[in-house]
Design an enzyme around this catalytic site. Structure first.
Site, PDB file in Angstrom:
ATOM      1  N   HIS A  67       0.844  -1.208   0.000  1.00 13.17           N
ATOM      2  CA  HIS A  67       0.000   0.000   0.000  1.00 13.17           C
ATOM      3  C   HIS A  67       0.873   1.249   0.000  1.00 13.17           C
ATOM      4  O   HIS A  67       1.330   1.707   1.058  1.00 13.17           O
ATOM      5  CB  HIS A  67      -0.912  -0.033   1.237  1.00 13.17           C
ATOM      6  CG  HIS A  67      -1.962   1.034   1.271  1.00 13.17           C
ATOM      7  ND1 HIS A  67      -3.315   0.757   1.329  1.00 13.17           N
ATOM      8  CD2 HIS A  67      -1.884   2.384   1.261  1.00 13.17           C
ATOM      9  CE1 HIS A  67      -3.996   1.877   1.364  1.00 13.17           C
ATOM     10  NE2 HIS A  67      -3.147   2.893   1.325  1.00 13.17           N
ATOM     11  N   HIS A  82       1.151   5.045  -2.237  1.00  8.73           N
ATOM     12  CA  HIS A  82       0.696   5.955  -3.308  1.00  8.73           C
ATOM     13  C   HIS A  82       1.928   6.574  -3.957  1.00  8.73           C
ATOM     14  O   HIS A  82       2.750   7.180  -3.246  1.00  8.73           O
ATOM     15  CB  HIS A  82      -0.189   7.054  -2.730  1.00  8.73           C
ATOM     16  CG  HIS A  82      -1.414   6.523  -2.047  1.00  8.73           C
ATOM     17  ND1 HIS A  82      -2.648   6.459  -2.657  1.00  8.73           N
ATOM     18  CD2 HIS A  82      -1.595   5.996  -0.800  1.00  8.73           C
ATOM     19  CE1 HIS A  82      -3.535   5.940  -1.823  1.00  8.73           C
ATOM     20  NE2 HIS A  82      -2.921   5.646  -0.685  1.00  8.73           N
ATOM     21  N   HIS A 142      -9.782   1.455  -0.158  1.00  9.00           N
ATOM     22  CA  HIS A 142      -9.550   2.151   1.112  1.00  9.00           C
ATOM     23  C   HIS A 142     -10.867   2.172   1.888  1.00  9.00           C
ATOM     24  O   HIS A 142     -11.886   2.676   1.374  1.00  9.00           O
ATOM     25  CB  HIS A 142      -9.141   3.602   0.872  1.00  9.00           C
ATOM     26  CG  HIS A 142      -7.709   3.802   0.495  1.00  9.00           C
ATOM     27  ND1 HIS A 142      -7.152   3.299  -0.645  1.00  9.00           N
ATOM     28  CD2 HIS A 142      -6.714   4.492   1.125  1.00  9.00           C
ATOM     29  CE1 HIS A 142      -5.877   3.667  -0.707  1.00  9.00           C
ATOM     30  NE2 HIS A 142      -5.585   4.388   0.348  1.00  9.00           N
ATOM     31  N   GLU A 188     -10.755   3.689   7.513  1.00 13.16           N
ATOM     32  CA  GLU A 188      -9.742   4.659   7.955  1.00 13.16           C
ATOM     33  C   GLU A 188     -10.500   5.835   8.573  1.00 13.16           C
ATOM     34  O   GLU A 188     -10.346   6.139   9.748  1.00 13.16           O
ATOM     35  CB  GLU A 188      -8.877   5.107   6.760  1.00 13.16           C
ATOM     36  CG  GLU A 188      -7.786   6.116   7.106  1.00 13.16           C
ATOM     37  CD  GLU A 188      -7.124   6.742   5.859  1.00 13.16           C
ATOM     38  OE1 GLU A 188      -7.740   6.741   4.768  1.00 13.16           O
ATOM     39  OE2 GLU A 188      -6.000   7.275   5.997  1.00 13.16           O
ATOM     40  N   ASP A 211       1.916   3.969   3.104  1.00 11.62           N
ATOM     41  CA  ASP A 211       0.890   4.871   2.553  1.00 11.62           C
ATOM     42  C   ASP A 211       1.532   6.023   1.762  1.00 11.62           C
ATOM     43  O   ASP A 211       1.569   5.980   0.533  1.00 11.62           O
ATOM     44  CB  ASP A 211       0.012   5.392   3.695  1.00 11.62           C
ATOM     45  CG  ASP A 211      -1.420   5.694   3.287  1.00 11.62           C
ATOM     46  OD1 ASP A 211      -1.802   5.362   2.149  1.00 11.62           O
ATOM     47  OD2 ASP A 211      -2.172   6.261   4.113  1.00 11.62           O
ATOM     48  N   ASP A 212       2.005   7.052   2.460  1.00 10.20           N
ATOM     49  CA  ASP A 212       2.594   8.247   1.824  1.00 10.20           C
ATOM     50  C   ASP A 212       3.798   8.664   2.684  1.00 10.20           C
ATOM     51  O   ASP A 212       3.731   9.652   3.437  1.00 10.20           O
ATOM     52  CB  ASP A 212       1.550   9.389   1.814  1.00 10.20           C
ATOM     53  CG  ASP A 212       0.221   8.951   1.231  1.00 10.20           C
ATOM     54  OD1 ASP A 212       0.130   8.852   0.003  1.00 10.20           O
ATOM     55  OD2 ASP A 212      -0.711   8.683   2.015  1.00 10.20           O
TER      56      ASP A 212
HETATM   57  N1  ADE Z   1      -4.563   9.000  -0.765  1.00  7.85           N
HETATM   58  C1  ADE Z   1      -3.304   9.073  -0.319  1.00  7.85           C
HETATM   59  N2  ADE Z   1      -3.236   8.688   0.970  1.00  7.85           N
HETATM   60  C2  ADE Z   1      -4.497   8.363   1.352  1.00  7.85           C
HETATM   61  C3  ADE Z   1      -5.076   7.896   2.543  1.00  7.85           C
HETATM   62  N3  ADE Z   1      -4.350   7.686   3.652  1.00  7.85           N
HETATM   63  N4  ADE Z   1      -6.404   7.678   2.562  1.00  7.85           N
HETATM   64  C4  ADE Z   1      -7.141   7.904   1.468  1.00  7.85           C
HETATM   65  N5  ADE Z   1      -6.641   8.331   0.312  1.00  7.85           N
HETATM   66  C5  ADE Z   1      -5.322   8.568   0.244  1.00  7.85           C
HETATM   67 ZN    ZN Z   2      -3.650   4.902   1.083  1.00  4.24          ZN
END
Ligand code: ADE
Ligand code: ZN
Length: 328
Positions: A10, A12, A190, A193, A271-272
């Site tokens: 996971h 992005h 997703h 969350e 994630d990011d």
């Molecule tokens: N796009 C990038 N990070 C995200 C996240 N944590 N939740 C939803 N969309 C995303």
């Molecule tokens: Zn994500």
């Protein structure tokens, strides 16, 4: 354990962009992206919805396939540095050519070229999951699914949905997911969350996904937790992201430990990463500290991730060899 070979499901691609790379590209193009950085040069945001805006502002400088080639190489360098040997990355034709199939093919070509180079030079394997963006709405999601269906194969292996989980309902996106499924793509969404347990149930029922991105708020409904465990639904858990965005106040309060103890198939991702000041190495180290997880647990989680990867059987087999103890 931070030095173990890792599998990340996971991530992005734009969300993994080093801030210095975004600044450099903006400068060369003489683009002003406003105050998205703090005094230290890191991305700056106050909550999830602001994060989405900052993310889209940073992404707005990535305007050519060449930019994505550079981005992909930079991201894979960071992942390889953390010991990742296989990753799946979310790709958005929304940002790569505005959902035009011809333009998307050019972006994809550049991304794959960079991935091939990284595989040769750094020994990291990448596959792509095309994601529609929930707050862009179902019509755009159908166009994105068309891009996905047209480029599905041994490299584009999955389809998913990211963005604002509180916007619309999963069933609004069922048509896009049906298209992707019919094209042979594996599915993830997703959920859980920002939405609660019902959001996860809806994705499982209405989109028929096999993996859930995050999914951590399942813990608010133990019947759902039992169902996830029984059905073998894999959660792409991103603890550092959840803590940074305030879904949980700290690592010890994160439910990944309870989900694991209750038999849910959890995996670990970032994630990011630069947005949340994390890396895969950092996730492993924090989880070890918070839950006293040892090498045995991390080995099990890595095998779960490999089994849940959307790659083909030959790729999985060669990755499995690399996970064997003593493999150079
Ligand atoms: N796009 C990038 N990070 C995200 C996240 N944590 N939740 C939803 N969309 C995303
Ligand atoms: Zn994500």
């Amino acid at each position: 354990m931070s030095d173990r070979p890792k599998i990340e499901l996971h991530l992005h691609l734009e969300g993994a962009a080093p801030p210095a790379l975004i600044r450099d590209i903006a400068k060369r193009k003489r683009m002003d992206i406003g105050g998205i950085f703090d005094a230290q040069g890191n991305y700056s945001f106050i909550d999830f919805w602001h994060f989405l805006k900052v993310y889209e502002a940073a992404t707005s400088v990535l305007l050519t396939p060449d930019d994505y080639h550079r981005l992909t190489l930079a991201v894979l360098e960071q992942s390889a540095e953390s010991g990742v040997i296989y990753g799946e990355t979310f790709l958005s034709p929304d940002f790569c050519g505005g959902r035009d199939v011809g333009a998307w093919r050019e972006y994809l070509h550049a991304i794959r070229e960079a991935a091939d180079q990284a595989e040769r030079q750094m020994g990291i394997t990448l596959r792509g999951i095309i994601t529609c963006i929930r707050h862009f709405g179902p019509d755009k999601a159908r166009e994105t699914a068309r891009c996905a269906a047209e480029t599905a194969g041994d490299w584009i292996v999955g389809f998913g949905i990211a963005g604002d989980e509180l916007s619309g309902k999963p069933k609004d996106f069922a048509y896009a997911f049906d298209m992707a499924r019919e094209a042979g793509l594996r599915l993830t969404a997703h959920a859980g969350e920002w939405g609660g347990p019902q959001s996860i149930r809806d994705c499982l029922t209405d989109l028929r996904v096999e993996r859930i991105g995050h999914g951590v708020r399942a813990i608010e409904d133990l019947a759902l937790v039992d169902q996830l465990a029984e059905d073998g639904v894999v959660l792409e858990v991103c603890p550092g992201s959840n803590v940074a965005l305030g879904v949980y106040p700290n690592w010890r309060a994160h439910p990944i430990g309870q989900l694991y103890d209750r038999g849910v198939k959890v995996t670990i991702s970032t994630d990011d990463p630069p947005f949340f000041h994390t890396t895969m190495k950092n996730e492993y180290a924090r989880l070890h500290e918070a839950f006293d997880w040892d090498d045995g647990v991390f080995e099990k989680l890595t095998r779960t991730a490999l089994d849940a990867a959307f790659c083909d059987a030959d790729t999985r087999k060669s990755l499995l060899k690399r996970l064997e103890p003593g493999h150079a």
